[in-house]
Design a protein around this motif. Structure first.
Motif, PDB file in Angstrom:
ATOM      1  N   THR A  53       3.842   2.984   2.498  1.00  0.00           N
ATOM      2  CA  THR A  53       4.788   4.031   2.117  1.00  0.00           C
ATOM      3  C   THR A  53       4.122   5.257   1.518  1.00  0.00           C
ATOM      4  OG1 THR A  53       6.801   4.506   0.840  1.00  0.00           O
ATOM      5  CG2 THR A  53       5.172   3.057  -0.195  1.00  0.00           C
ATOM      6  N   TYR A  54       4.772   6.399   1.730  1.00  0.00           N
ATOM      7  CA  TYR A  54       4.415   7.660   1.084  1.00  0.00           C
ATOM      8  C   TYR A  54       5.474   8.039   0.037  1.00  0.00           C
ATOM      9  CZ  TYR A  54       0.524   9.684   3.846  1.00  0.00           C
ATOM     10  OH  TYR A  54      -0.706   9.992   4.403  1.00  0.00           O
ATOM     11  N   ASN A  55       6.345   7.084  -0.343  1.00  0.00           N
ATOM     12  CA  ASN A  55       7.456   7.431  -1.219  1.00  0.00           C
ATOM     13  C   ASN A  55       7.589   6.527  -2.435  1.00  0.00           C
ATOM     14  OD1 ASN A  55       9.617   9.159  -1.845  1.00  0.00           O
ATOM     15  ND2 ASN A  55      11.117   7.719  -1.030  1.00  0.00           N
ATOM     16  N   MET A  56       6.566   5.688  -2.728  1.00  0.00           N
ATOM     17  CA  MET A  56       6.611   4.811  -3.902  1.00  0.00           C
ATOM     18  C   MET A  56       5.227   4.761  -4.526  1.00  0.00           C
ATOM     19  SD  MET A  56       8.643   1.552  -2.265  1.00  0.00           S
ATOM     20  CE  MET A  56       9.700   1.821  -0.827  1.00  0.00           C
ATOM     21  N   ASN A  57       5.200   4.927  -5.836  1.00  0.00           N
ATOM     22  CA  ASN A  57       3.936   4.812  -6.561  1.00  0.00           C
ATOM     23  C   ASN A  57       3.673   3.373  -7.000  1.00  0.00           C
ATOM     24  OD1 ASN A  57       2.968   7.459  -6.480  1.00  0.00           O
ATOM     25  ND2 ASN A  57       4.253   8.086  -8.205  1.00  0.00           N
ATOM     26  N   PHE A  58       2.454   3.129  -7.477  1.00  0.00           N
ATOM     27  CA  PHE A  58       2.045   1.857  -8.080  1.00  0.00           C
ATOM     28  C   PHE A  58       2.093   0.704  -7.074  1.00  0.00           C
ATOM     29  CE2 PHE A  58       4.510   4.339 -11.286  1.00  0.00           C
ATOM     30  CZ  PHE A  58       3.405   4.865 -11.953  1.00  0.00           C
ATOM     31  N   LEU A  59       1.813   0.987  -5.814  1.00  0.00           N
ATOM     32  CA  LEU A  59       1.758  -0.065  -4.811  1.00  0.00           C
ATOM     33  C   LEU A  59       0.331  -0.185  -4.296  1.00  0.00           C
ATOM     34  CD1 LEU A  59       5.027   0.420  -2.694  1.00  0.00           C
ATOM     35  CD2 LEU A  59       4.530  -1.349  -4.394  1.00  0.00           C
ATOM     36  N   ASP A  60      -0.406  -1.110  -4.867  1.00  0.00           N
ATOM     37  CA  ASP A  60      -1.775  -1.384  -4.426  1.00  0.00           C
ATOM     38  C   ASP A  60      -2.091  -2.835  -4.809  1.00  0.00           C
ATOM     39  OD1 ASP A  60      -4.366  -1.297  -3.540  1.00  0.00           O
ATOM     40  OD2 ASP A  60      -5.117  -0.071  -5.203  1.00  0.00           O
ATOM     41  N   ARG A  61      -1.531  -3.769  -4.038  1.00  0.00           N
ATOM     42  CA  ARG A  61      -1.633  -5.176  -4.391  1.00  0.00           C
ATOM     43  C   ARG A  61      -1.807  -6.037  -3.144  1.00  0.00           C
ATOM     44  NH1 ARG A  61       2.183  -9.585  -4.907  1.00  0.00           N
ATOM     45  NH2 ARG A  61       1.523 -11.062  -6.521  1.00  0.00           N
ATOM     46  N   PHE A  62      -2.764  -6.973  -3.209  1.00  0.00           N
ATOM     47  CA  PHE A  62      -2.944  -7.998  -2.192  1.00  0.00           C
ATOM     48  C   PHE A  62      -2.704  -9.351  -2.852  1.00  0.00           C
ATOM     49  CE2 PHE A  62      -6.272  -5.721   0.747  1.00  0.00           C
ATOM     50  CZ  PHE A  62      -5.304  -4.804   1.116  1.00  0.00           C
ATOM     51  N   TYR A  63      -2.010 -10.225  -2.141  1.00  0.00           N
ATOM     52  CA  TYR A  63      -1.798 -11.585  -2.619  1.00  0.00           C
ATOM     53  C   TYR A  63      -2.005 -12.543  -1.457  1.00  0.00           C
ATOM     54  CZ  TYR A  63       0.411 -15.803  -4.404  1.00  0.00           C
ATOM     55  OH  TYR A  63       0.646 -17.096  -4.773  1.00  0.00           O
ATOM     56  N   SER A 100       0.851  -1.196   0.000  1.00  0.00           N
ATOM     57  CA  SER A 100       0.000   0.000   0.000  1.00  0.00           C
ATOM     58  C   SER A 100       0.884   1.242   0.000  1.00  0.00           C
ATOM     59  CB  SER A 100      -0.898   0.015   1.241  1.00  0.00           C
ATOM     60  OG  SER A 100      -1.732  -1.135   1.289  1.00  0.00           O
ATOM     61  N   GLY A 101       0.865   1.995  -1.093  1.00  0.00           N
ATOM     62  CA  GLY A 101       1.709   3.171  -1.097  1.00  0.00           C
ATOM     63  C   GLY A 101       1.522   4.073  -2.307  1.00  0.00           C
ATOM     64  N   PHE A 102       1.958   5.314  -2.150  1.00  0.00           N
ATOM     65  CA  PHE A 102       2.022   6.285  -3.238  1.00  0.00           C
ATOM     66  C   PHE A 102       2.986   7.396  -2.808  1.00  0.00           C
ATOM     67  CE2 PHE A 102      -1.356   7.749  -0.439  1.00  0.00           C
ATOM     68  CZ  PHE A 102      -1.167   9.127  -0.359  1.00  0.00           C
ATOM     69  N   SER A 136      -2.514  14.172  11.869  1.00  0.00           N
ATOM     70  CA  SER A 136      -2.614  12.847  11.254  1.00  0.00           C
ATOM     71  C   SER A 136      -2.362  11.712  12.229  1.00  0.00           C
ATOM     72  CB  SER A 136      -1.617  12.736  10.102  1.00  0.00           C
ATOM     73  OG  SER A 136      -0.284  12.791  10.597  1.00  0.00           O
ATOM     74  N   GLY A 137      -1.561  11.975  13.268  1.00  0.00           N
ATOM     75  CA  GLY A 137      -1.197  10.927  14.208  1.00  0.00           C
ATOM     76  C   GLY A 137      -0.007  10.108  13.766  1.00  0.00           C
ATOM     77  N   GLY A 138       0.539  10.401  12.590  1.00  0.00           N
ATOM     78  CA  GLY A 138       1.673   9.653  12.066  1.00  0.00           C
ATOM     79  C   GLY A 138       1.914  10.022  10.621  1.00  0.00           C
ATOM     80  N   GLY A 139       2.227   9.023   9.805  1.00  0.00           N
ATOM     81  CA  GLY A 139       2.466   9.280   8.393  1.00  0.00           C
ATOM     82  C   GLY A 139       1.697   8.312   7.525  1.00  0.00           C
ATOM     83  N   ALA A 140       2.415   7.605   6.646  1.00  0.00           N
ATOM     84  CA  ALA A 140       1.766   6.703   5.700  1.00  0.00           C
ATOM     85  C   ALA A 140       0.944   5.623   6.398  1.00  0.00           C
ATOM     86  CB  ALA A 140       2.813   6.058   4.795  1.00  0.00           C
ATOM     87  N   MET A 141       1.422   5.153   7.549  1.00  0.00           N
ATOM     88  CA  MET A 141       0.705   4.095   8.271  1.00  0.00           C
ATOM     89  C   MET A 141      -0.690   4.545   8.691  1.00  0.00           C
ATOM     90  SD  MET A 141       0.825   0.973   9.281  1.00  0.00           S
ATOM     91  CE  MET A 141       2.563   0.703   8.921  1.00  0.00           C
ATOM     92  N   MET A 142      -0.851   5.835   8.988  1.00  0.00           N
ATOM     93  CA  MET A 142      -2.140   6.373   9.427  1.00  0.00           C
ATOM     94  C   MET A 142      -3.030   6.774   8.256  1.00  0.00           C
ATOM     95  SD  MET A 142      -1.999   6.010  12.645  1.00  0.00           S
ATOM     96  CE  MET A 142      -3.469   6.922  13.130  1.00  0.00           C
ATOM     97  N   ASP A 143      -2.595   6.430   7.056  1.00  0.00           N
ATOM     98  CA  ASP A 143      -3.372   6.773   5.868  1.00  0.00           C
ATOM     99  C   ASP A 143      -3.501   5.531   4.989  1.00  0.00           C
ATOM    100  OD1 ASP A 143      -4.594   7.979   3.694  1.00  0.00           O
ATOM    101  OD2 ASP A 143      -2.814   9.086   3.055  1.00  0.00           O
ATOM    102  N   ILE A 144      -2.515   5.295   4.152  1.00  0.00           N
ATOM    103  CA  ILE A 144      -2.602   4.185   3.204  1.00  0.00           C
ATOM    104  C   ILE A 144      -2.280   2.843   3.850  1.00  0.00           C
ATOM    105  CG2 ILE A 144      -0.198   4.442   2.412  1.00  0.00           C
ATOM    106  CD1 ILE A 144      -3.266   3.747   0.154  1.00  0.00           C
ATOM    107  N   GLY A 145      -1.432   2.847   4.890  1.00  0.00           N
ATOM    108  CA  GLY A 145      -0.996   1.594   5.500  1.00  0.00           C
ATOM    109  C   GLY A 145      -2.102   0.782   6.132  1.00  0.00           C
TER     110      GLY A 145
END
Length: 372
Positions: free
Chosen positions: A276-286, A195-197, A212-221
């Motif tokens: 992450t808030y520093n990588m695009n194209f990360l939206d995958r579940f396996y 999960s990231g962008f 926000s209470g944090g960073g990427a974890m409090m949003d996309i994570g």
């Protein structure tokens, strides 16, 4: 993001005046409920008129069981715009200082809180004290303690607290859950969630720990955390985590840029996830089982979700997530419907306990036991 900044600037300013009339002529909610062939309609006030609030409201235009009935905002111009778009009367418009008066408004059943994370706690508790059902965006709060206080407040007020887990109603996601439940994938062994962008404006509220209470974890994570739970079908019992930070100016202390985390489950299944808030194209579940696999990519975006399993492509039709979510939440609140995957406050607290454990694992470098 300018709409969010406008909101944050206005929230601390003095209250503006809005005409407000209580419905003295209405004696109970049921007498004033809109009815459709499917049943009564949930009348919702949207709190926070930013980009996602607009997305939810637009999607609700297609709902059969939910309707935008009011607004709560710190920006008068936004309220006027929403009034014209959704035919909202003055008496159903509030600001952040006076929305407690919603208690006397029988034209509104629930409030959907779509504001920065750190504001959810106090706002949901105020909604509960006003006797209205609360729907809250995820993460529900900035830690598990605050989340539990929100649950307790809603329980004490005898109102529902739901969390905006739109993926819990997404057809391809539910098909994988069905396959796992029915044993078609065999014993579950492994889950991966990515999960990231790359986040933009460094001055936005999502990069402000106080909001926000944090960073990427409090949003996309939170998507990978929650996804691990409903895909594996178990609750984790331990977590380990590692943080990587490459831009100290943008990602200040307490604002995570990238965290890799691992979850362990009672059956022996494990999960490996990235937020992450520093990588695009990360939206995958396996999801891997001894008899099969399932993959979603994209897994949590606004759609259409794409998926496949060892049996072939998933072909369930795309439906606007927020439309389905709000119709389903109306059925939960008004009819007592039980969803396939929980969306209540207790579900939100479980994710927050895991987030708390992930941050502790980052700080200590230790494996942290989790008890949900």
């Amino acid at each position: 993001m300018s709409s969010r900044r406008d909101f944050l600037q206005k929230i601390s300013a003095s209250a503006f005046s809005l005409p407000f009339l209580s419905w003295a002529s209405c004696t109970d909610n049921k007498s004033s409920q809109y009815q459709t062939q499917e049943g009564p309609v949930l009348r919702v006030a949207i709190m926070g008129l930013g980009s996602y609030g607009n997305r939810v409201a637009e999607a609700m235009q297609s709902c059969k069981r939910a309707k935008v009935a009011g607004v709560i905002s710190g920006t008068p111009s936004k309220i006027k715009d929403w009034q014209s778009r959704y035919n909202i009367p003055d008496k159903n418009c509030y600001n952040y200082e006076n929305f407690d008066r919603i208690k006397d408004n029988t034209d509104i059943d629930a409030v959907y809180v779509i504001t920065p994370n750190a504001l959810h706690h106090d706002q949901v508790i105020r909604v509960a004290k006003a006797g209205k059902h609360a729907i809250c965006e995820k993460p529900m709060a900035i830690n598990a303690k605050e989340g539990q206080e929100m649950v307790d407040a809603c329980n004490n007020a005898n109102v529902k607290l739901l969390v905006g887990y739109r993926m819990h109603f997404e057809p391809k996601t539910l098909e994988i859950i069905r396959m796992r439940k029915e044993g078609e994938l065999g014993k579950i062994m492994f889950f991966q969630g990515l999960s990231g962008f790359r986040i933009g404006d460094p001055n936005q509220w999502r990069l402000n720990k106080q909001l926000s209470g944090g960073g990427a974890m409090m949003d996309i994570g939170i998507y990978s955390i929650n996804g691990a739970r409903y895909m594996v079908g178990e609750e984790p019992v331990w977590v380990t985590a590692q943080e990587t930070k490459t831009n100290l100016d943008k990602f200040k202390e307490g604002v995570d840029e990238t965290i890799q985390f691992q979850l362990g489950f009672p059956s022996g299944a494990v999960a490996s996830c990235l937020s992450t808030y520093n990588m695009n194209f990360l939206d995958r579940f396996y999801l891997n089982g001894q008899e099969g696999f399932a993959e979603l990519q994209p897994a949590t975006g606004y759609g259409p979700i794409q998926g496949r399993t060892n049996k072939g492509e998933l072909t369930q039709p795309h439906m606007t997530h927020q439309t389905v979510q709000m119709d389903e939440m109306a059925a939960i609140i008004l009819d007592g419907k039980q969803p396939i995957v929980a969306v209540d406050g207790a579900e939100g607290v479980k994710d927050l306990k895991i987030i708390d454990a992930i941050y502790l694992a980052v700080q200590t470098g230790k494996k942290i036991d989790v008890k949900l």
